[in-house]
Enzyme design. Structure first.
Site, PDB file in Angstrom:
ATOM      1  N   ASN A   8       0.842  -1.190   0.065  1.00  0.00           N
ATOM      2  CA  ASN A   8       0.096  -0.127   0.122  1.00  0.00           C
ATOM      3  C   ASN A   8       0.790   1.483  -0.077  1.00  0.00           C
ATOM      4  O   ASN A   8       1.611   1.855   1.044  1.00  0.00           O
ATOM      5  CB  ASN A   8      -0.877   0.012   1.307  1.00  0.00           C
ATOM      6  CG  ASN A   8      -1.794   1.161   1.138  1.00  0.00           C
ATOM      7  OD1 ASN A   8      -1.678   2.168   0.913  1.00  0.00           O
ATOM      8  ND2 ASN A   8      -3.020   0.842   1.779  1.00  0.00           N
ATOM      9  N   ASP A  64      -1.003  -3.676  10.109  1.00  0.00           N
ATOM     10  CA  ASP A  64      -2.144  -4.377   9.913  1.00  0.00           C
ATOM     11  C   ASP A  64      -3.378  -3.227  10.574  1.00  0.00           C
ATOM     12  O   ASP A  64      -3.260  -3.041  11.832  1.00  0.00           O
ATOM     13  CB  ASP A  64      -2.543  -5.515  10.356  1.00  0.00           C
ATOM     14  CG  ASP A  64      -3.513  -6.318   9.605  1.00  0.00           C
ATOM     15  OD1 ASP A  64      -3.678  -6.326   8.566  1.00  0.00           O
ATOM     16  OD2 ASP A  64      -4.621  -6.852  10.400  1.00  0.00           O
ATOM     17  N   SER A  65      -4.331  -2.669   9.777  1.00  0.00           N
ATOM     18  CA  SER A  65      -5.393  -1.922  10.272  1.00  0.00           C
ATOM     19  C   SER A  65      -6.820  -2.220  10.003  1.00  0.00           C
ATOM     20  O   SER A  65      -6.905  -3.081   9.253  1.00  0.00           O
ATOM     21  CB  SER A  65      -5.006  -0.403   9.762  1.00  0.00           C
ATOM     22  OG  SER A  65      -3.768  -0.025   9.988  1.00  0.00           O
ATOM     23  N   HIS A 167      -4.685   7.045  14.049  1.00  0.00           N
ATOM     24  CA  HIS A 167      -4.409   5.509  14.465  1.00  0.00           C
ATOM     25  C   HIS A 167      -2.918   5.151  14.022  1.00  0.00           C
ATOM     26  O   HIS A 167      -2.175   4.618  15.052  1.00  0.00           O
ATOM     27  CB  HIS A 167      -5.381   4.497  13.947  1.00  0.00           C
ATOM     28  CG  HIS A 167      -5.388   4.446  12.541  1.00  0.00           C
ATOM     29  ND1 HIS A 167      -5.975   6.038  11.779  1.00  0.00           N
ATOM     30  CD2 HIS A 167      -5.704   3.763  11.415  1.00  0.00           C
ATOM     31  CE1 HIS A 167      -6.153   5.585  10.536  1.00  0.00           C
ATOM     32  NE2 HIS A 167      -5.961   4.456  10.163  1.00  0.00           N
TER      33      HIS A 167
END
Ligand code: IMP
Length: 187
Positions: A8, A64-65, A167
């Protein structure tokens, strides 16, 4: 250089902006990897990180979200990727049509493989789901997520404004402070 393994580009750009503020250079290892199905983002992140050993030389890290919507009992959560590529933002807005409780949060779990062990750094931001798609910056659920304290979605912010509160920025701040404090070998 520290290696960030992700397919990403947006995640990498956000992380690079944060890293530079800590005086750290990161390298993009553009690679897709398999993720297990589990209801814990921590376990998914840990497992993916572990399985990359042998393919990438440590130290490296992954992110990882997920987006967790209160009215939907935490959905899509660990299924965020699948939901985003199937029903997408329009589908989420449909599921919440007429719903007043629009509370949600984003969670990021960064896993660092130092070679001998895996460390995790977590970041969470509370907010709400907008009633329409707003903004064109960022990626994924950014156009429908309004963080608490703001009246704009993440997609209406530039990278540095998103990074001031997101976050991901909280999780990465933990990582970069750890790397600096422990002087992890910077190959
Ligand atoms: P993953 O961490 O790549 O598995 O992300 C799961 C899903 O959440 C993907 O569809 C991402 O596009 C989305 N996602 C992850 N982080 C963010 C973010 O910071 N903003 C918006 N969507 C995100």
């Amino acid at each position: 250089m520290y290696k960030f393994v992700t397919s990403n580009r947006h995640k990498f750009e956000e992380a690079r902006d944060l890293a530079s503020r800590h005086g750290i250079d990161i390298e993009w290892i553009q690679m897709k990897y398999e993720e297990i199905q589990d209801d814990s983002t921590e376990r998914i992140s840990y497992d993916s990180c572990k399985k990359l050993s042998g393919k990438v030389d440590p130290p490296y890290f992954i992110d990882d979200s997920g987006l967790f919507i209160e009215y939907l009992k935490g959905f899509p959560g660990p299924y965020s990727s699948y939901v985003s590529s199937t029903i997408g933002n329009e589908g989420i807005l449909k599921l919440l049509e007429g719903v007043t409780n629009r509370s949600a949060y984003f969670l990021t779990v960064v896993s660092l493989n130092e070679g001998h062990s895996i460390m995790q750094f977590t970041g969470k931001v509370m907010g709400k789901i907008s009633t329409s798609i707003m903004g064109s910056n960022g990626f994924g659920y950014d156009p429908i997520f309004i963080p608490d304290g703001s009246d704009r979605t993440f997609a209406e912010m530039d990278t540095s404004s998103k990074n001031a509160i997101s976050h991901r920025s909280i999780a990465f701040r933990g990582l970069f402070e750890y790397l600096r404090a422990n002087r992890i070998s910077n190959k």
